[in-house]
Design a protein around this motif. Structure first.
Motif, mmCIF file in Angstrom:
data_model
loop_
_atom_site.group_PDB
_atom_site.id
_atom_site.type_symbol
_atom_site.label_atom_id
_atom_site.label_comp_id
_atom_site.label_asym_id
_atom_site.label_seq_id
_atom_site.Cartn_x
_atom_site.Cartn_y
_atom_site.Cartn_z
ATOM 1 N N GLU A 1 0.940 -1.035 0.389
ATOM 2 C CA GLU A 1 -0.555 -0.190 0.013
ATOM 3 C C GLU A 1 0.884 1.241 0.119
ATOM 4 O O GLU A 1 0.316 2.017 -0.704
ATOM 5 C CB GLU A 1 -0.816 -0.316 0.700
ATOM 6 N N LEU B 1 1.339 2.728 -3.386
ATOM 7 C CA LEU B 1 0.209 3.218 -3.843
ATOM 8 C C LEU B 1 0.070 4.635 -3.369
ATOM 9 O O LEU B 1 0.316 5.742 -4.137
ATOM 10 C CB LEU B 1 -0.821 3.126 -3.707
ATOM 11 N N GLU B 2 0.413 4.537 -2.454
ATOM 12 C CA GLU B 2 0.281 6.333 -1.533
ATOM 13 C C GLU B 2 1.516 6.819 -2.171
ATOM 14 O O GLU B 2 1.106 8.167 -2.310
ATOM 15 C CB GLU B 2 1.023 5.942 -0.109
ATOM 16 N N LYS B 3 2.508 6.299 -2.600
ATOM 17 C CA LYS B 3 3.804 7.490 -2.627
ATOM 18 C C LYS B 3 3.402 7.467 -4.883
ATOM 19 O O LYS B 3 4.019 8.414 -4.947
ATOM 20 C CB LYS B 3 5.091 6.574 -2.951
ATOM 21 N N VAL B 4 2.372 6.816 -5.099
ATOM 22 C CA VAL B 4 2.495 7.265 -6.595
ATOM 23 C C VAL B 4 0.890 8.060 -6.512
ATOM 24 O O VAL B 4 1.314 9.298 -7.527
ATOM 25 C CB VAL B 4 1.167 5.581 -7.160
ATOM 26 N N TYR B 5 0.149 7.828 -5.551
ATOM 27 C CA TYR B 5 -0.551 8.711 -5.713
ATOM 28 C C TYR B 5 -0.046 10.389 -5.439
ATOM 29 O O TYR B 5 -0.550 11.484 -5.705
ATOM 30 C CB TYR B 5 -1.750 9.316 -4.474
ATOM 31 N N ARG B 6 0.962 10.350 -4.335
ATOM 32 C CA ARG B 6 1.884 12.091 -4.181
ATOM 33 C C ARG B 6 2.760 12.314 -5.331
ATOM 34 O O ARG B 6 2.365 13.337 -5.179
ATOM 35 C CB ARG B 6 2.543 11.766 -2.670
ATOM 36 N N ASP C 1 2.224 11.543 -8.295
ATOM 37 C CA ASP C 1 1.153 12.248 -9.683
ATOM 38 C C ASP C 1 0.597 14.002 -8.551
ATOM 39 O O ASP C 1 0.636 14.507 -9.694
ATOM 40 C CB ASP C 1 -0.469 11.430 -8.640
ATOM 41 N N SER C 2 -0.053 13.462 -7.542
ATOM 42 C CA SER C 2 -0.722 15.491 -7.222
ATOM 43 C C SER C 2 0.449 16.004 -7.416
ATOM 44 O O SER C 2 0.374 17.593 -7.260
ATOM 45 C CB SER C 2 -1.189 15.432 -5.660
ATOM 46 N N SER C 3 1.835 15.868 -7.389
ATOM 47 C CA SER C 3 2.896 16.771 -7.305
ATOM 48 C C SER C 3 3.805 16.959 -8.853
ATOM 49 O O SER C 3 4.607 18.144 -8.850
ATOM 50 C CB SER C 3 4.208 15.990 -6.311
ATOM 51 N N GLU D 1 -3.250 1.048 -11.580
ATOM 52 C CA GLU D 1 -2.924 2.598 -11.420
ATOM 53 C C GLU D 1 -1.429 2.492 -11.685
ATOM 54 O O GLU D 1 -1.235 4.146 -11.533
ATOM 55 C CB GLU D 1 -3.524 2.616 -9.509
ATOM 56 N N LYS E 1 3.620 4.699 -15.263
ATOM 57 C CA LYS E 1 4.419 5.371 -14.546
ATOM 58 C C LYS E 1 5.669 5.196 -14.442
ATOM 59 O O LYS E 1 6.131 3.480 -15.243
ATOM 60 C CB LYS E 1 4.202 5.163 -12.863
#
Lengths: 93, 127
Positions: A13, A16-21, A23-25, A43, A47
């Motif tokens: 998990e 996944l968090e890293k990927v979202y972070r 993405d947002s940055s 997801e 990448k």
């Protein structure tokens, strides 16, 4: 042996968090990971990752075809330089 | 001899057996085909009527993947593994066993005939 279908796929998990972070940055930097056992989920498509093989990080651009495989499958852990002959004796350490 | 799906000419064995000469049909599917078309599985293949053959052909055509199509599907799966550069793909490229079998000995099916290396220990004793 396949994984039991009643379980969800094994995904680390934190990744996944890293990927979202990322993405947002908007960061395009490859995400370094040791999570070779983690399944690649949709997801992660498109990448860049850097998967550890025990020695170094190997770059991996995730494509759609790779979904369902594990990260470790794309970072070989063994080096085989061939048997015998001058060619293989020289680079021996 | 009867022909199903073009090239396949099963001989004069029982229908359940001779259907298995088609690539992609094994014991299970053969049995299932007989039940679904209502053909007596013990009937010799040469005694199959035109009607029987038509039924088998249409069933295979519509609901199952066999022969050329199946071969192509298998090849595509392997090509995909090669393309994405995963471990299994690498093994396919090198012509080595894919599923973690030992390669110190055996693995001859994948590796092909032995290539004896000159000067290697044990070569003399083999002769």
């Amino acid at each position: 042996m396949g994984r039991s279908l009643k379980k969800p796929p094994y995904v680390v998990e934190r990744l996944l968090e890293k990927v979202y972070r990322a993405d947002s940055s908007g960061s395009r930097e490859p995400i370094k990971t040791w999570a070779r056992a983690s399944t690649i989920v949709p997801e992660f498509v498109g990448k860049n990752f850097a998967v550890h093989n025990g020695r170094s990080f190997l770059k991996l651009y995730v494509t759609e075809d790779m979904v369902g495989h594990k990260f470790g499958e794309f970072a070989p852990t063994r080096t085989f330089k061939g048997h015998g002959g001058k060619a293989s004796k020289a680079p021996k350490k | 001899m009867p022909r199903i799906l073009g090239v396949d000419i099963p001989n004069d064995k029982r229908t359940v057996i001779s259907l298995r000469y088609i690539y992609g049909i094994g014991p299970f599917l053969s049995e299932q085909l007989c039940v679904r078309t209502g053909i007596d599985p013990d009937k010799r293949a040469r005694d199959l009527t035109e009607d029987d053959l038509a039924k088998l052909a249409s069933l295979l055509d519509n609901e199952y993947v066999v022969e050329g199509q199946l071969r192509r599907q298998v090849q595509q799966n392997i090509a995909r593994l090669r393309d994405i550069g995963c471990y299994r793909g690498l093994r396919h490229r090198k012509g080595l066993p894919v599923r973690g079998q030992r390669t110190r000995t055996n693995a001859r099916t994948r590796k092909g005939p032995r290539k004896t290396v000159a000067g290697k220990k044990g070569v003399k004793e083999l002769r």
